[in-house]
Design a protein around this motif. Structure first.
Motif, PDB file in Angstrom:
ATOM      1  N   ILE A 128       0.816  -1.216   0.000  1.00  9.70           N
ATOM      2  CA  ILE A 128       0.000   0.000   0.000  1.00  9.70           C
ATOM      3  C   ILE A 128       0.847   1.262   0.000  1.00  9.70           C
ATOM      4  O   ILE A 128       0.547   2.222  -0.735  1.00  9.70           O
ATOM      5  CB  ILE A 128      -0.944  -0.006   1.226  1.00  9.70           C
ATOM      6  CG1 ILE A 128      -1.959  -1.138   1.093  1.00  9.70           C
ATOM      7  CG2 ILE A 128      -1.675   1.337   1.364  1.00  9.70           C
ATOM      8  CD1 ILE A 128      -2.831  -1.337   2.311  1.00  9.70           C
ATOM      9  N   CYS A 129       1.909   1.279   0.790  1.00 10.43           N
ATOM     10  CA  CYS A 129       2.718   2.492   0.940  1.00 10.43           C
ATOM     11  C   CYS A 129       3.850   2.583  -0.078  1.00 10.43           C
ATOM     12  O   CYS A 129       4.302   3.692  -0.395  1.00 10.43           O
ATOM     13  CB  CYS A 129       3.295   2.574   2.354  1.00 10.43           C
ATOM     14  SG  CYS A 129       2.048   2.605   3.657  1.00 10.43           S
ATOM     15  N   THR A 226      -1.450   6.672   4.428  1.00  8.21           N
ATOM     16  CA  THR A 226      -1.470   6.542   2.966  1.00  8.21           C
ATOM     17  C   THR A 226      -2.896   6.453   2.436  1.00  8.21           C
ATOM     18  O   THR A 226      -3.239   7.083   1.425  1.00  8.21           O
ATOM     19  CB  THR A 226      -0.682   5.287   2.538  1.00  8.21           C
ATOM     20  OG1 THR A 226       0.662   5.381   3.020  1.00  8.21           O
ATOM     21  CG2 THR A 226      -0.667   5.148   1.020  1.00  8.21           C
ATOM     22  N   ILE A 227      -3.745   5.681   3.126  1.00 13.49           N
ATOM     23  CA  ILE A 227      -5.130   5.518   2.682  1.00 13.49           C
ATOM     24  C   ILE A 227      -5.886   6.843   2.744  1.00 13.49           C
ATOM     25  O   ILE A 227      -6.604   7.214   1.808  1.00 13.49           O
ATOM     26  CB  ILE A 227      -5.841   4.446   3.538  1.00 13.49           C
ATOM     27  CG1 ILE A 227      -5.289   3.061   3.221  1.00 13.49           C
ATOM     28  CG2 ILE A 227      -7.356   4.467   3.281  1.00 13.49           C
ATOM     29  CD1 ILE A 227      -5.848   1.955   4.096  1.00 13.49           C
ATOM     30  N   ILE A 230      -5.449   9.236  -0.145  1.00 14.90           N
ATOM     31  CA  ILE A 230      -6.058   8.949  -1.449  1.00 14.90           C
ATOM     32  C   ILE A 230      -7.277   9.846  -1.631  1.00 14.90           C
ATOM     33  O   ILE A 230      -8.126   9.951  -0.741  1.00 14.90           O
ATOM     34  CB  ILE A 230      -6.455   7.463  -1.544  1.00 14.90           C
ATOM     35  CG1 ILE A 230      -5.210   6.573  -1.389  1.00 14.90           C
ATOM     36  CG2 ILE A 230      -7.156   7.170  -2.857  1.00 14.90           C
ATOM     37  CD1 ILE A 230      -5.514   5.089  -1.343  1.00 14.90           C
ATOM     38  N   ARG A 236     -10.013   4.787  -1.626  1.00 11.65           N
ATOM     39  CA  ARG A 236      -9.722   4.514  -0.220  1.00 11.65           C
ATOM     40  C   ARG A 236     -10.349   3.203   0.216  1.00 11.65           C
ATOM     41  O   ARG A 236      -9.727   2.404   0.925  1.00 11.65           O
ATOM     42  CB  ARG A 236     -10.238   5.658   0.658  1.00 11.65           C
ATOM     43  CG  ARG A 236      -9.407   6.933   0.580  1.00 11.65           C
ATOM     44  CD  ARG A 236      -9.717   7.855   1.740  1.00 11.65           C
ATOM     45  NE  ARG A 236     -11.112   8.290   1.715  1.00 11.65           N
ATOM     46  CZ  ARG A 236     -11.546   9.390   1.123  1.00 11.65           C
ATOM     47  NH1 ARG A 236     -10.678  10.194   0.484  1.00 11.65           N
ATOM     48  NH2 ARG A 236     -12.822   9.729   1.153  1.00 11.65           N
ATOM     49  N   GLN A 237     -11.604   2.968  -0.199  1.00 11.56           N
ATOM     50  CA  GLN A 237     -12.282   1.730   0.178  1.00 11.56           C
ATOM     51  C   GLN A 237     -11.595   0.511  -0.426  1.00 11.56           C
ATOM     52  O   GLN A 237     -11.429  -0.517   0.247  1.00 11.56           O
ATOM     53  CB  GLN A 237     -13.744   1.790  -0.265  1.00 11.56           C
ATOM     54  CG  GLN A 237     -14.571   2.811   0.501  1.00 11.56           C
ATOM     55  CD  GLN A 237     -15.996   2.907  -0.025  1.00 11.56           C
ATOM     56  OE1 GLN A 237     -16.305   2.442  -1.128  1.00 11.56           O
ATOM     57  NE2 GLN A 237     -16.870   3.532   0.757  1.00 11.56           N
ATOM     58  N   THR A 239      -8.432   0.218  -1.354  1.00 10.51           N
ATOM     59  CA  THR A 239      -7.130   0.017  -0.729  1.00 10.51           C
ATOM     60  C   THR A 239      -7.287  -0.558   0.671  1.00 10.51           C
ATOM     61  O   THR A 239      -6.555  -1.468   1.074  1.00 10.51           O
ATOM     62  CB  THR A 239      -6.364   1.346  -0.649  1.00 10.51           C
ATOM     63  OG1 THR A 239      -6.265   1.910  -1.964  1.00 10.51           O
ATOM     64  CG2 THR A 239      -4.974   1.136  -0.091  1.00 10.51           C
ATOM     65  N   PHE A 240      -8.252  -0.049   1.426  1.00  9.27           N
ATOM     66  CA  PHE A 240      -8.465  -0.541   2.788  1.00  9.27           C
ATOM     67  C   PHE A 240      -8.907  -1.997   2.787  1.00  9.27           C
ATOM     68  O   PHE A 240      -8.557  -2.763   3.696  1.00  9.27           O
ATOM     69  CB  PHE A 240      -9.504   0.320   3.501  1.00  9.27           C
ATOM     70  CG  PHE A 240      -9.785  -0.126   4.909  1.00  9.27           C
ATOM     71  CD1 PHE A 240      -8.878   0.125   5.923  1.00  9.27           C
ATOM     72  CD2 PHE A 240     -10.962  -0.805   5.222  1.00  9.27           C
ATOM     73  CE1 PHE A 240      -9.126  -0.299   7.230  1.00  9.27           C
ATOM     74  CE2 PHE A 240     -11.219  -1.226   6.517  1.00  9.27           C
ATOM     75  CZ  PHE A 240     -10.294  -0.970   7.524  1.00  9.27           C
TER      76      PHE A 240
END
Length: 316
Positions: A128-129, A226-227, A230, A236-237, A239-240
């Motif tokens: 993710i990061c 990071t999320i 976005i 965001r959803q 990625t989470f």
């Protein structure tokens, strides 16, 4: 008395009491635990099968998930079969060697799982990061190194505790008021000085439980930063969702362990601690495959493909 020289004989066996307060409901309780144990073994074996055979599940995340399933199988198979015997018999004996083996394998599975969850959090952090460098950093060499380190640290660190416990004297009564050979009830039965073991517990609790937990928290702080950075809500959803399953498993597992050490060990709280232990020893391995499969389309697709292949072979 502890701290004094004692003349003790070799321990023949320990009597494990289990859940005396549930003896009147032992058949339904036995049935529930047996069903959960059977389903858990099937679930985690299925995860291992899918991760080792499916082309869809060859990423590092599933590689770690396979070893998490293996850790859950070791933990629940080490404790639950004997616990079922304890429940149905309303108490059962276990040889000294069997008790020490159960204690050691339990410690190994807990240590390995803590380190594996930490490795999985690092994998999610990189994905993710640092997505552009993910493949180069999370190489085959690194993922095997993380897995090897998780298991070796689990085996070696708990071995020190085992050696110290084996040097303790037990003068009776040899009754363990628990459903397995946990460290705390064993120390209560010892009639020799347990200072060295107590120091060892503090040191190992830091390196096995607290330090990995802090590392997981730090990685998720960076992940959430990071999320939240976005711009789109859907982004965001999405990625989470890639780390939500792992976060839920970590919360359940570490939540249970932390509560165990926060609840005092005297009085009626002993029964409470038994049921909390039951939650992370039986319930967590039962839920882990469900959490990952219910929230993961790739695992669901692999299960469907596996079922179709099995059905086709049966028809042939």
């Amino acid at each position: 008395m502890k701290g004094q020289e004692v003349n003790s004989t070799p321990v023949p066996a320990f009597l494990i009491l289990g859940f005396p307060e549930l003896n009147g409901y032992k058949l339904p309780f036995f049935s529930i635990i047996l069903v959960m144990y059977s389903i858990t073994i099937c679930e985690n074996l299925l995860i291992l099968l899918l991760v080792s055979t499916s082309q869809r599940l060859q990423s590092p995340m599933y590689f770690f998930l396979g070893h998490l399933a293996l850790s859950d199988i070791v933990q629940i198979s080490n404790i639950v079969p004997k616990m079922l015997d304890v429940i149905i018999r309303e108490g059962s004996t276990i040889p000294y060697s069997g008790c020490m083996t159960q204690f050691y394998l339990y410690g190994v599975s807990v240590g390995a799982e803590c380190y594996l969850l930490t490795a999985m959090s690092y994998d999610r952090y990189l994905a993710i990061c640092k997505p552009l460098h993910y493949i180069s950093i999370m190489s085959v060499k690194l993922r095997y190194g993380l897995i090897f380190s998780s298991w070796v640290l689990g085996f070696m660190m708990v071995l020190i505790t085992l050696v110290l416990v084996c040097h303790l004297d037990f003068c009776g009564p040899y009754i363990i008021n628990h459903f397995f050979c946990d460290l705390a009830p064993l120390l209560e039965l010892s009639c020799s000085d347990t200072t060295a073991v107590s120091i060892d517990i503090i040191v190992h609790s830091f390196f096995i439980v607290l330090l990995p937990f802090v590392c997981i928290i730090i990685t998720y702080v960076y992940i959430f930063i990071t999320i939240f950075g976005i711009s789109s809500t859907s982004g965001r959803q999405k990625t989470f969702s890639t780390c939500s399953s792992h976060l839920l498993v970590v919360s359940t597992y570490y939540g249970s362990i932390l509560i165990i050490y926060m609840v005092p060990s005297r009085g009626h709280s002993l029964t409470v601690k038994k049921f909390i232990s039951l939650m992370y020893i039986v319930l967590t391995p039962f839920l882990n495959p469900l959490i990952y499969s219910l929230r993961n389309n790739e695992i669901q697709s692999s299960v469907v493909v596996c079922l179709m292949v099995c059905r086709k072979r049966r028809l042939l």
